[in-house]
Design an enzyme around this catalytic site. Structure first.
Site, PDB file in Angstrom:
ATOM      1  N   ASN B 110       0.856  -1.187   0.000  1.00  0.00           N
ATOM      2  CA  ASN B 110       0.000   0.000   0.000  1.00  0.00           C
ATOM      3  C   ASN B 110       0.894   1.239   0.000  1.00  0.00           C
ATOM      4  OD1 ASN B 110      -1.411   2.288   1.393  1.00  0.00           O
ATOM      5  ND2 ASN B 110      -3.130   0.853   1.395  1.00  0.00           N
ATOM      6  N   CYS B 141      -6.480   8.349   3.020  1.00  0.00           N
ATOM      7  CA  CYS B 141      -6.195   8.423   4.438  1.00  0.00           C
ATOM      8  C   CYS B 141      -6.613   9.801   4.944  1.00  0.00           C
ATOM      9  CB  CYS B 141      -4.716   8.191   4.731  1.00  0.00           C
ATOM     10  SG  CYS B 141      -4.447   8.103   6.499  1.00  0.00           S
ATOM     11  N   LYS B 177      -7.884   2.362  -3.349  1.00  0.00           N
ATOM     12  CA  LYS B 177      -8.658   2.244  -2.109  1.00  0.00           C
ATOM     13  C   LYS B 177      -9.499   3.494  -1.918  1.00  0.00           C
ATOM     14  CE  LYS B 177      -8.092   1.070   2.742  1.00  0.00           C
ATOM     15  NZ  LYS B 177      -7.135   0.550   3.721  1.00  0.00           N
ATOM     16  N   THR B 205     -11.085   4.550   6.433  1.00  0.00           N
ATOM     17  CA  THR B 205     -11.833   4.922   7.644  1.00  0.00           C
ATOM     18  C   THR B 205     -12.694   6.169   7.435  1.00  0.00           C
ATOM     19  OG1 THR B 205      -9.877   6.123   8.353  1.00  0.00           O
ATOM     20  CG2 THR B 205     -10.169   3.908   9.219  1.00  0.00           C
ATOM     21  N   GLY B 281      -9.212  -5.603   9.363  1.00  0.00           N
ATOM     22  CA  GLY B 281      -8.294  -4.660  10.004  1.00  0.00           C
ATOM     23  C   GLY B 281      -8.433  -4.700  11.509  1.00  0.00           C
ATOM     24  N   THR B 282      -9.292  -3.848  12.021  1.00  0.00           N
ATOM     25  CA  THR B 282      -9.465  -3.677  13.462  1.00  0.00           C
ATOM     26  C   THR B 282      -9.663  -5.000  14.195  1.00  0.00           C
ATOM     27  OG1 THR B 282     -10.419  -1.521  12.988  1.00  0.00           O
ATOM     28  CG2 THR B 282     -10.842  -2.432  15.175  1.00  0.00           C
TER      29      THR B 282
HETATM   30  C1  LIG Z   1      -4.602   1.529  13.293  1.00  0.00           C
HETATM   31  C2  LIG Z   1      -5.016   1.623  11.848  1.00  0.00           C
HETATM   32  C3  LIG Z   1      -4.096   2.037  10.880  1.00  0.00           C
HETATM   33  C4  LIG Z   1      -4.456   2.137   9.539  1.00  0.00           C
HETATM   34  N1  LIG Z   1      -3.516   2.528   8.623  1.00  0.00           N
HETATM   35  C5  LIG Z   1      -3.839   2.566   7.292  1.00  0.00           C
HETATM   36  C6  LIG Z   1      -2.858   2.881   6.308  1.00  0.00           C
HETATM   37  O1  LIG Z   1      -1.684   3.119   6.611  1.00  0.00           O
HETATM   38  N2  LIG Z   1      -3.240   2.917   5.001  1.00  0.00           N
HETATM   39  C7  LIG Z   1      -4.522   2.641   4.596  1.00  0.00           C
HETATM   40  O2  LIG Z   1      -4.808   2.654   3.405  1.00  0.00           O
HETATM   41  N3  LIG Z   1      -5.480   2.312   5.517  1.00  0.00           N
HETATM   42  C8  LIG Z   1      -5.173   2.280   6.845  1.00  0.00           C
HETATM   43  N4  LIG Z   1      -6.146   1.927   7.783  1.00  0.00           N
HETATM   44  C9  LIG Z   1      -7.519   1.623   7.333  1.00  0.00           C
HETATM   45  C10 LIG Z   1      -7.750   0.121   7.201  1.00  0.00           C
HETATM   46  O3  LIG Z   1      -6.888  -0.449   6.239  1.00  0.00           O
HETATM   47  C11 LIG Z   1      -9.210  -0.185   6.821  1.00  0.00           C
HETATM   48  O4  LIG Z   1      -9.498   0.428   5.586  1.00  0.00           O
HETATM   49  C12 LIG Z   1     -10.220   0.313   7.829  1.00  0.00           C
HETATM   50  O5  LIG Z   1      -9.699   0.222   9.134  1.00  0.00           O
HETATM   51  C13 LIG Z   1     -11.559  -0.426   7.772  1.00  0.00           C
HETATM   52  O6  LIG Z   1     -11.426  -1.811   8.074  1.00  0.00           O
HETATM   53  P1  LIG Z   1     -11.656  -2.439   9.554  1.00  0.00           P
HETATM   54  O7  LIG Z   1     -12.952  -1.912  10.064  1.00  0.00           O
HETATM   55  O8  LIG Z   1     -11.635  -3.912   9.351  1.00  0.00           O
HETATM   56  O9  LIG Z   1     -10.528  -1.954  10.390  1.00  0.00           O
HETATM   57  C14 LIG Z   1      -5.793   1.828   9.139  1.00  0.00           C
HETATM   58  C15 LIG Z   1      -6.721   1.404  10.111  1.00  0.00           C
HETATM   59  C16 LIG Z   1      -6.365   1.291  11.444  1.00  0.00           C
HETATM   60  C17 LIG Z   1      -7.380   0.830  12.446  1.00  0.00           C
END
Ligand SMILES: Cc1cc2nc3c(=O)[nH]c(=O)nc-3n(C[C@H](O)[C@H](O)[C@H](O)COP(=O)(O)O)c2cc1C
Ligand SMILES: Cc1cc2nc3c(=O)[nH]c(=O)nc-3n(C[C@H](O)[C@H](O)[C@H](O)COP(=O)(O)OP(=O)(O)OC[C@H]3O[C@@H](n4cnc5c(N)ncnc54)[C@H](O)[C@@H]3O)c2cc1C
Ligand code: FES
Lengths: 353, 325
Positions: B110, B141, B177, B205, B281-282
């Site tokens: 990514n 982001c 994304k 997010t 993710g989470t």
């Molecule tokens: C702690 C954390 C760090 C994240 N860092 C990135 C990132 O560096 N790049 C990105 O595209 N998405 C990032 N995300 C977003 C996740 O990849 C994902 O799109 C989002 O959390 C929704 O999925 P989930 O509900 O399963 O967490 C991050 C999410 C979390 C919780």
């Protein structure tokens, strides 16, 4: 330089260890509650029998390390899988019974970190102990656990306090929920043949998460065998409360200063300070340590999501000349480090407070 | 009586525009670092694909503490894209990452950037490594003001996607994304498709705010943060369904669905809504074995539904007004 005693205590004799020395045994474990004792107002001592994980039993541990506990019923207990049964069949006019627990109850989603306050091994495996204070959703849930309940934990995590080979007097300074790792440390010091004194502080007497021993805490700050967790190793303790309801009235550092001043120069050269507790308290302790020229190891706390070194949430500023992230006005270079894997224990002089 | 299907006979293999995965489970960027941090807790070979934390051309130290806060059913983060930077990534992290590829997950890197040049440089450099199967563009982001513009402005998005695609190794796939923080997600999805993306992933997010009621200040240092976890799932499923029906299906562009996947039921919703890949993710913080548990549950569910091939359930949602509803 590491050796693992039969009790599973890892004593690291070198400088503050890096996470890599013990990471490979980190894993998820199921656990069963052995006891959950209300020690004093808002504080509980939780003992858990850890069941083997995919990679075997609970890895070797040492004081300073922590676990991440799921503060919610484990998925199996929640019976999420029941949804794959008939319950999930949607017939006309019906609505699936969506048991999404976090939507219907106030449940902690992320795991919560807790320092180990003790660990022992027997024929049946490993038991670990934590002491926790109820401050919110997750700790409330933990406080309601009873014998036989199932928990889900990840560990052992983080680096450890270290006992330098050229010293042998430990000053353990624990404030509030920073006290539990000191109980475990006392155990390790006794095994290593060190002398030690516990410094125990809280706002008021009924928030002191200790078991009282025979001696009464002294109002003049003289160390006596008043705290069972230290006294059982023949270590005395100095108790301070902000309101003077027990022991010396004042801050934990007031007790610490009095004690250090009573030491001979030779004794000071034998001493190491270990501290865990509120940030401001640890900072004050670190300043004292520097003033008296005594090395100090601080066990830091930071909000954590994963505890595994993947999310980058638990950062602390640590002095580092290697690829620094920034430079202070004083010229010191610093880098963000992770409390969960680079720490939680750091040399106090490296911490940018 | 219809013939019963054994869960083990259900095939979970999916094909994302030529990116073939043994199963649809992927890690969500930023929740598993660069993989090695995470390997003590789960066998990474069980994943269909591994997605790294966002990499930017320059080293980023990230935001001040506090970077996260838990909210009901979810969490907010403002990590600030902390990462080692492109050079160190290619030198130190990438070799380790691709070493697990054999008999293991496909590798997705990514990337995030300040400018089109940043994206082009990062994608061009990383895709030279033939073990990198795909590049995912984080144009969404919400934590750094600069990234947001690509994710919300369709014209800019199309331009960056087209230039990145052109700069990449041909057989390395491009994933865009999408940000949920837009008025009409079909516009940005359409722009990404027009720009030539091979795959869409959604969602990043949701921009959110949590307040410390005692101090009357935000609970994370950055002020706002990105909300993720179970709380966002219905929102993410809705957007997945819209993009599938209005853009992706007709264009033949597969979707990687994510946002709050924790149990197999959540994953099934995304599949039915039109997702071919599934990222977690989470929930990995809650249980590192989530993807494995989701797969077990999915197989049982599909078997019960009489489906032997996961592809047969993708996009099967019937909405009011649809033929056969
Ligand atoms: C702690 C954390 C760090 C994240 N860092 C990135 C990132 O560096 N790049 C990105 O595209 N998405 C990032 N995300 C977003 C996740 O990849 C994902 O799109 C989002 O959390 C929704 O999925 P989930 O509900 O399963 O967490 C991050 C999410 C979390 C919780
Ligand atoms: C390495 C490490 C070791 C630790 N060891 C221990 C230990 O040994 N013992 C121990 O007791 N603790 C320990 N802690 C701290 C412990 O992890 C926390 O107390 C725990 O995570 C709290 O979880 P909770 O769900 O109960 O609280 P949460 O529900 O997460 O809330 C925490 C606090 O924030 C407040 N809050 C919530 N929302 C708001 C709002 N909108 N505005 C203002 N305030 C709000 C709550 O009232 C509460 O006081 C340790 C932490 C770390 C990092
Ligand atoms: S808590 Fe996730 S990196 Fe430390």
């Amino acid at each position: 330089m590491n050796h693992v005693s039969e009790a599973g205590i890892l004593l690291v004799m070198s400088a503050v260890s890096t996470s890599n020395e013990s990471v490979s045994c980190r894993q998820r474990h199921d656990g069963v509650v052995v006891s959950n004792r209300n020690i004093c107002r808002e504080h509980f001592e939780l003992t858990v029998r850890v069941l083997p994980g995919d990679k075997g039993g609970f890895g070797p541990t040492a004081p300073g390390q922590f676990i991440q506990i799921g503060c919610r019923p484990p998925a199996k207990v929640l019976d999420i899988d029941a949804l794959s049964g008939d319950e999930f069949e949607i017939t006309e006019g019906s609505w699936p019974n969506l048991k999404q627990p976090e939507m219907t109850q106030r449940l902690a989603l992320l795991r919560r970190p807790f320092s180990l306050s003790g660990r022992w091994d027997d024929e049946q495996g490993t038991c670990i102990q934590i002491v926790q204070r109820v401050v919110g959703t997750g700790t409330q849930w933990l406080s309601e656990l009873v014998e036989g309940d199932k928990v889900d934990l990840i560990g052992p995590l983080g680096n450890t306090f270290t006992l330098p080979a050229d010293r042998k007097l430990g000053l353990m300074v624990g404030g509030g929920v920073g006290l539990p790792p000191m109980f475990y440390l006392a155990n390790a010091m006794a095994k290593a043949g060190w002398d030690a004194v516990g410094f125990v502080g809280a706002m008021t007497s009924d928030l002191l998460a200790v078991t009282w021993a025979d001696d009464k805490p002294q109002a003049d700050g003289k160390p006596v065998k008043s705290v069972h967790e230290f006294a059982k190793h023949a270590f005395p303790a100095v108790v301070t409360t902000d309101d003077g309801s027990i022991g010396l009235q004042g801050r934990i550092t007031d007790g610490l200063v009095r004690y250090i001043e009573s030491l001979s120069d030779e004794q000071k050269q034998q001493a190491v300070i270990y501290t865990c507790g509120p940030h401001v308290m640890m900072h004050a302790v670190a300043k004292l340590a520097e003033q008296f020229g005594i090395p100090c190891q601080a066990c830091l706390e930071q909000t954590m999501a994963c505890g595994m070194g993947t999310c980058q949430s638990c950062i602390v500023k640590i002095e580092d000349n290697n690829n620094p992230h920034g430079t202070l006005e004083s010229g010191r270079n610093w880098r963000y480090k992770l409390t969960c894997t680079d720490g939680p224990v750091f040399n106090s002089t490296d911490v940018i407070w | 009586m219809s013939q019963t299907i054994a869960p083990n006979d259900v095939s979970l293999a999916v094909d994302l525009a030529g990116l073939k995965l043994d199963n649809p489970m992927m890690t969500a960027s930023g929740t598993c670092g660069y993989a090695y941090e995470y390997q003590d807790f789960v066998d990474l070979h069980t994943f269909g694909a591994f997605v790294t934390k966002s990499i930017s051309v320059e080293v980023r130290k990230g935001n001040e503490a506090y970077r996260i806060v838990e909210t009901r059913g979810g969490m907010m983060n403002a990590i600030g894209l902390a990462n080692v930077g492109l050079d160190a990534f290619v030198k130190d992290k990438l070799p380790q990452l691709v070493s697990m590829r054999e008999n293991g997950p496909r590798i997705v890197v990514n990337i995030a950037g300040h400018s089109i040049t940043d994206y082009v440089t990062a994608a061009g450099t990383i895709s030279q490594n033939i073990s990198v199967d795909a590049i995912e563009l984080n144009v969404s982001c919400p934590n750094v003001g600069d990234g947001l513009v690509f994710g919300t402005d369709p014209t800019m998005l199309k331009k960056v996607v087209a230039e990145v695609r052109a700069a990449m190794r041909d057989d390395c796939k491009l994933i865009v994304k999408l940000s949920p923080n837009v008025g009409d997600i079909t516009k940005t999805a359409g722009a990404a498709v027009d720009g030539g993306t091979d795959i869409l992933s959604m969602i990043n997010t949701y921009t959110a705010l949590a307040i410390d009621v005692n101090k009357r200040r935000p609970r994370i240092a950055n002020g706002t943060g990105g909300l993720s976890g179970p709380a966002v799932r219905p929102l993410a499923v809705y957007l997945t369904s819209r993009v599938y029906r209005e853009v992706a299906k007709a264009a033949g562009v597969p979707i990687i669905g994510m946002g709050g996947i924790q149990y197999w039921q959540d994953a099934a919703e995304f599949l039915i809504a039109g997702a071919t890949g599934l990222a977690v993710g989470t929930a990995l913080f809650v249980d590192p074995a989530t993807p494995v548990n989701v797969m077990t549950g999915l197989k049982e569910y599909l078997a019960k539904q009489g489906v032997t091939d996961i592809n047969d359930i993708i996009g099967t949602l019937k909405m009011p007004g649809d033929q056969g509803f």
